[in-house]
Design an enzyme around this catalytic site. Structure first.
Site, PDB file in Angstrom:
ATOM      1  N   SER A 101       5.791  -2.879  14.135  1.00  0.00           N
ATOM      2  CA  SER A 101       6.056  -1.446  14.179  1.00  0.00           C
ATOM      3  C   SER A 101       6.896  -1.064  12.970  1.00  0.00           C
ATOM      4  O   SER A 101       7.302  -1.919  12.183  1.00  0.00           O
ATOM      5  CB  SER A 101       6.792  -1.082  15.466  1.00  0.00           C
ATOM      6  N   LYS A 102       7.136   0.216  12.866  1.00  0.00           N
ATOM      7  CA  LYS A 102       7.834   0.775  11.715  1.00  0.00           C
ATOM      8  C   LYS A 102       9.154   0.047  11.426  1.00  0.00           C
ATOM      9  O   LYS A 102       9.554  -0.083  10.273  1.00  0.00           O
ATOM     10  CB  LYS A 102       8.072   2.250  12.019  1.00  0.00           C
ATOM     11  N   ARG A 103       9.827  -0.411  12.482  1.00  0.00           N
ATOM     12  CA  ARG A 103      11.137  -0.991  12.204  1.00  0.00           C
ATOM     13  C   ARG A 103      11.043  -2.351  11.514  1.00  0.00           C
ATOM     14  O   ARG A 103      12.035  -2.902  11.046  1.00  0.00           O
ATOM     15  CB  ARG A 103      11.981  -1.043  13.477  1.00  0.00           C
ATOM     16  N   GLY A 125       9.410  -2.604   8.796  1.00  0.00           N
ATOM     17  CA  GLY A 125       9.055  -2.259   7.422  1.00  0.00           C
ATOM     18  C   GLY A 125       7.819  -1.394   7.453  1.00  0.00           C
ATOM     19  O   GLY A 125       7.483  -0.823   8.479  1.00  0.00           O
TER      20      GLY A 125
END
Ligand code: GLU
Length: 498
Positions: free
Chosen positions: A264-266, A268
């Site tokens: 997921s976005k967290r 990167g």
């Protein structure tokens, strides 16, 4: 792996234009493309745009753009057309209606007039009371034909639901997971057509896969639990199943805790376009993505696009999760960057250099030659193309940016002044301005001063590049050119080594 005897391999990538294509989506596209190219088949792009509320035109653009950037060419699809188009689901509504009607006629589907609120309430209540299957309670499945006709004649809003068999089990084969058996009593009657006349994914994809002659459906693991529904629909229609392929999930590693979880976005960037913008080479990305869940066997890792096509086989796809390892991508990208020849290196870095204002939009042959010399000195150290401006900026302009610590250590010393003077004198008189010529001049300066070469090399490096680290000094000076080198040495002498 042998190609299916019955038909040419036809694969498809069927993204929903509801967001930017992420790494997992593109991996499906890549595997589908590889399989088609491996067996001389066709790769098709189909836009699954039936969720009108979440439709996003920018996403449609990003889908096509990502395929083009990565060189995943499609044989049929929106705008390029093909024999079984249209390739956009919102333009194919009649097909879905026809199949839904056929399922109703054979008793495998039925109109459901329950309101959204009722369905929601039923779902919650069943979940709370742990009544299986969770979801819809099949109230409308029991309506009489007369009742259904009356409601339809009144124009009552309705969806069409699939009538899942109440018992028994559904068995099918997944190409990477083997036989999967699922008890039917765990499945509620899912929606095939929504009240706005648009199909759900469950109906639309299988109709299209059938009408488009798709032989292999390569899709994300999230669809695995719905697969029994799709198998049941095929059985109800007497249609042959395509081959299902559900590769393992892609996970990311949390930079802080080191824990792995669904990417997921967290973790990167997850959108493929971001990687391209950040200066990852398409061929490195493809190579890296291919290995996220597939292996040609052995420990082979570096493969060109052609080699990937040659080696790709469904047997090498893994059903267990793989971890998106950014360090590995950086390493691989570095390897690909080092493999670029000079003109190609310039071409790939150009956008980043232009954006950083280091060169004009349309550099001429001389400027390109200069850029080539500069970049080939940094090529060894570059992990992404986007690093080019920061690594190479000191080659441009009158003066470099001087790093304070480097200046303090190498220029604000008692010996720096004489060293710079001696170097400037010999460099200005060097008969040839090339690597050998500048090296000789610098070494002779040290000899004349009676000091070790390092005593001259270090201050000259900081004076001309602004910092202590960089490519080989003599190569750097040769590329910087005599005027720039002398200007910088004289400036540093006056400014810092006074
Ligand atoms: N539109 C679906 C998705 O983007 C396609 C899944 C499939 O490939 O069948 O998840």
């Amino acid at each position: 792996m042998t190609a299916p005897a019955t038909a040419t391999v036809r694969t498809r990538w069927a993204p929903s234009p509801t967001g930017l294509p992420h790494v997992g989506n593109i991996r499906n596209a890549l595997y589908s493309w590889l399989l088609a190219r491996r067996f001389g088949g066709q790769f098709i792009l189909r836009l699954e745009d039936t969720d009108r509320e979440r439709y996003d035109a920018a996403s449609e653009h990003a889908i096509v753009h990502s395929l083009r950037e990565l060189g995943l060419d499609y044989d049929e699809g929106p705008r390029v057309g093909g024999p079984v188009g249209p390739y956009i689901q919102s333009e194919r509504l009649d097909h879905y209606r026809t199949v839904a009607d056929a399922l109703i006629a054979s008793g495998s589907a039925y109109p459901c007039f329950c309101s959204r609120e009722r369905v929601q309430g039923v779902r919650e209540a069943r979940q709370k009371a742990n009544i299986h299957p969770f979801g819809y309670d099949r109230q409308c499945r029991g309506l009489s034909a007369a009742e259904v006709s009356r409601l339809l004649a009144e124009g009552a809003s309705h969806v069409v639901r699939f009538a899942v068999p109440l018992d028994g089990e559904t068995r099918f084969h997944d190409e990477v997971r083997g036989t999967i058996v699922y008890p039917n009593r765990e499945l509620d009657d899912h929606v095939l057509l929504k009240s706005d006349g648009f199909p759900t994914y469950h109906l639309a994809h299988m109709v299209d896969d059938r009408l488009m002659g798709i032989t292999h459906v390569i899709r994300s693991e999230e669809w695995l639990p719905s697969s029994p529904r799709h198998v049941l629909q095929h059985e109800a229609l007497g249609w042959e199943l395509p081959k299902y392929v559900h590769p393992g999930l892609i996970q990311g590693r949390d930079p802080q805790s080191g824990k792995v979880a669904k990417l997921s976005k967290r973790h990167g960037a997850v959108f493929v376009g971001e990687y391209l913008d950040q200066g990852y080479l398409p061929e490195a990305l493809l190579n890296f993505l291919a290995l996220l869940g597939w292996s040609p066997g052995g420990d082979r890792e570096l493969m060109t696009r052609d080699e990937l096509v040659e080696l790709f086989a469904l047997e090498g796809i893994n059903s267990s999760p793989s971890v998106f390892d950014l360090e590995k991508l950086n390493w691989m990208n570095g390897v690909y960057i080092r493999g670029l020849d000079r003109p190609e290196l310039v071409e790939r870095c150009l956008k980043h250099l232009i954006d950083a204002g280091l060169t004009g939009c349309d550099p001429d042959a001389d400027e390109r030659a200069f850029l080539g010399e500069v970049l080939s000195l940094e090529q060894e150290r570059m992990k992404t193309l986007a690093e080019a401006p920061a690594l190479a900026s000191f080659f441009f302009g009158d003066l470099p940016e001087y790093d304070e610590a480097s200046v303090k250590k190498r220029l604000k010393t008692a010996s720096a002044g004489p060293a710079l003077d001696a170097a400037a004198e010999r460099l200005s008189a060097a008969p040839t301005w090339d690597v050998a010529g500048v090296e000789l001049a610098v070494r002779e300066s040290a000899g004349a001063l009676g000091v070790k070469p390092g005593e001259v090399i270090h201050p000259v490096r900081v004076a001309t590049t602004g910092k202590m680290v960089g490519p080989g000094l003599f190569e750097t000076l040769a590329v910087l050119g005599r005027d720039r080198v002398l200007r910088r040495i004289r400036h540093a002498r006056a400014e810092f080594a006074g």
